[in-house]
Design an enzyme around this catalytic site. Sequence first.
Site, PDB file in Angstrom:
ATOM      1  N   PHE A 189      -6.677   0.078  -5.426  1.00 23.84           N
ATOM      2  CA  PHE A 189      -6.194   1.323  -4.836  1.00 23.84           C
ATOM      3  C   PHE A 189      -4.673   1.270  -4.746  1.00 23.84           C
ATOM      4  O   PHE A 189      -4.106   0.195  -4.509  1.00 23.84           O
ATOM      5  CB  PHE A 189      -6.823   1.484  -3.443  1.00 23.84           C
ATOM      6  CG  PHE A 189      -6.570   2.795  -2.771  1.00 23.84           C
ATOM      7  CD1 PHE A 189      -7.277   3.924  -3.138  1.00 23.84           C
ATOM      8  CD2 PHE A 189      -5.614   2.902  -1.766  1.00 23.84           C
ATOM      9  CE1 PHE A 189      -7.046   5.145  -2.523  1.00 23.84           C
ATOM     10  CE2 PHE A 189      -5.377   4.109  -1.148  1.00 23.84           C
ATOM     11  CZ  PHE A 189      -6.089   5.240  -1.523  1.00 23.84           C
ATOM     12  N   SER A 191      -2.248   1.657  -2.757  1.00 25.23           N
ATOM     13  CA  SER A 191      -1.505   1.028  -1.666  1.00 25.23           C
ATOM     14  C   SER A 191      -1.746  -0.468  -1.544  1.00 25.23           C
ATOM     15  O   SER A 191      -1.096  -1.137  -0.734  1.00 25.23           O
ATOM     16  CB  SER A 191      -1.861   1.700  -0.340  1.00 25.23           C
ATOM     17  OG  SER A 191      -3.233   1.497  -0.025  1.00 25.23           O
ATOM     18  N   LYS A 192      -2.673  -1.014  -2.324  1.00 28.33           N
ATOM     19  CA  LYS A 192      -2.945  -2.450  -2.248  1.00 28.33           C
ATOM     20  C   LYS A 192      -1.752  -3.254  -2.755  1.00 28.33           C
ATOM     21  O   LYS A 192      -0.878  -2.747  -3.454  1.00 28.33           O
ATOM     22  CB  LYS A 192      -4.184  -2.807  -3.074  1.00 28.33           C
ATOM     23  CG  LYS A 192      -5.441  -2.048  -2.705  1.00 28.33           C
ATOM     24  CD  LYS A 192      -5.866  -2.264  -1.260  1.00 28.33           C
ATOM     25  CE  LYS A 192      -7.217  -1.599  -1.004  1.00 28.33           C
ATOM     26  NZ  LYS A 192      -7.588  -1.612   0.420  1.00 28.33           N
ATOM     27  N   ASN A 193      -1.737  -4.546  -2.427  1.00 26.51           N
ATOM     28  CA  ASN A 193      -0.643  -5.407  -2.894  1.00 26.51           C
ATOM     29  C   ASN A 193      -0.531  -5.392  -4.410  1.00 26.51           C
ATOM     30  O   ASN A 193       0.567  -5.404  -4.965  1.00 26.51           O
ATOM     31  CB  ASN A 193      -0.854  -6.835  -2.401  1.00 26.51           C
ATOM     32  CG  ASN A 193      -0.685  -6.973  -0.900  1.00 26.51           C
ATOM     33  OD1 ASN A 193      -0.997  -6.050  -0.141  1.00 26.51           O
ATOM     34  ND2 ASN A 193      -0.204  -8.112  -0.453  1.00 26.51           N
ATOM     35  N   LEU A 194      -1.671  -5.370  -5.084  1.00 29.45           N
ATOM     36  CA  LEU A 194      -1.725  -5.143  -6.527  1.00 29.45           C
ATOM     37  C   LEU A 194      -2.462  -3.829  -6.728  1.00 29.45           C
ATOM     38  O   LEU A 194      -3.683  -3.792  -6.771  1.00 29.45           O
ATOM     39  CB  LEU A 194      -2.448  -6.287  -7.242  1.00 29.45           C
ATOM     40  CG  LEU A 194      -2.590  -6.140  -8.765  1.00 29.45           C
ATOM     41  CD1 LEU A 194      -1.221  -6.073  -9.430  1.00 29.45           C
ATOM     42  CD2 LEU A 194      -3.425  -7.279  -9.346  1.00 29.45           C
TER      43      LEU A 194
END
Length: 383
Positions: A189, A191-194
């Site tokens: 998604f 907004s995730k770190n990746l």
Amino acid sequence: MKKIQMVDLQSQYAKIQEQVDSKISEVLKSAAYINGPEVHSFQKNLETYLDVKHVIPCANGTDALQIAMMGLGLEPGDEVITADFTFAATVEVIALLHLTPVLVDVEKDTFNMDIAALKKAITSKTKAIVPVHLFGQCANMEAVLEVAKEHNLFVIEDTAQAIGANYTFKDGTKKKAGTIGTIGTTSFFPSKNLGCYGDGGAIFTDDDDLAHTIRGIVNHGMYKRYYHDVVGVNSRLDSVQAAVLNVKLPLLDGYCDARRKAAIFYNNAFKNNANIVTPKTGNSCEFICENCDCHVFHQYTLQILNGKRNELHQHLLDNGIPNAIYYPVPLHSQKAYADERYNEADFKVTNELIDTVISLPMHTELDEEQLNFISSTILNFVK
């Protein structure tokens, strides 16, 4: 001062725009939108990064969890234990498959599954444990694995918020989040770190047979076109998203370092306020060490002890500081998952956290001016 955002994806994109645009352009020119070269490349690159034998990309993190459970052959009525304090996707897929969700309390320091509660919840119908690596660090996986081995249970890691984090065993061995249990899942998604620029997910395992089963499940149950060997779904990571992820994967460790740097700033700012509890890292450390790799701070979540969490939430909004309450209602109290089996006394920590937690802006682009403004605004309000 630049406008503060909960997640600043625009500024992050500006730094990698040339590479991302070039990669996406290549996909558009090739018209290989499904299972194209970028998808296969990303799969291999992520396998190398995680040091895992098999990565199976899919359409999103929720699908990843569902497909993992399908691949393990869990059947209606089987009990699956997971944490009460997390996003609904984890329990949602259990219910969708007509399995029986069993929710347990979490630890106050780490927000992750409480091992004593896990042990208490096991019955003859228990078939799997889903530890959720909440907010960016692994659950107590050594203990989870011991319980799973004792009771012959599968371990499905929900790594949606912790990709890139390391877990260190007592003997010093390190493994990446998502590669420790029977199977791991994650979300890409945005907004995730990746994160990609849409939806995306993946499943990880070292089990060859399980990987083969899952590769069929994600593609309508097909290994050969129009021959359906297993019941499957349509869940594929598209080539455009894979192209974005191929650009961002080499930057993931740097992204996590930037988040840790912001977390250190926050921790130092709040450390002397008795009404603010800062997040703990591995082994409930009171600080973030120089070489920290156990927490990737997908979220930076405080506990506010003076009873004014809701007032602080609004105060920050009034001052142009986005923030969020993850999570305002525990899963055992949600209409969809309420069950007479649950006893409120078994969710003491979760029921406290829903009234005290607040998550601050956390992303790769936070600068010192923003961090100073956020922290001073909080300290001026929380006395």
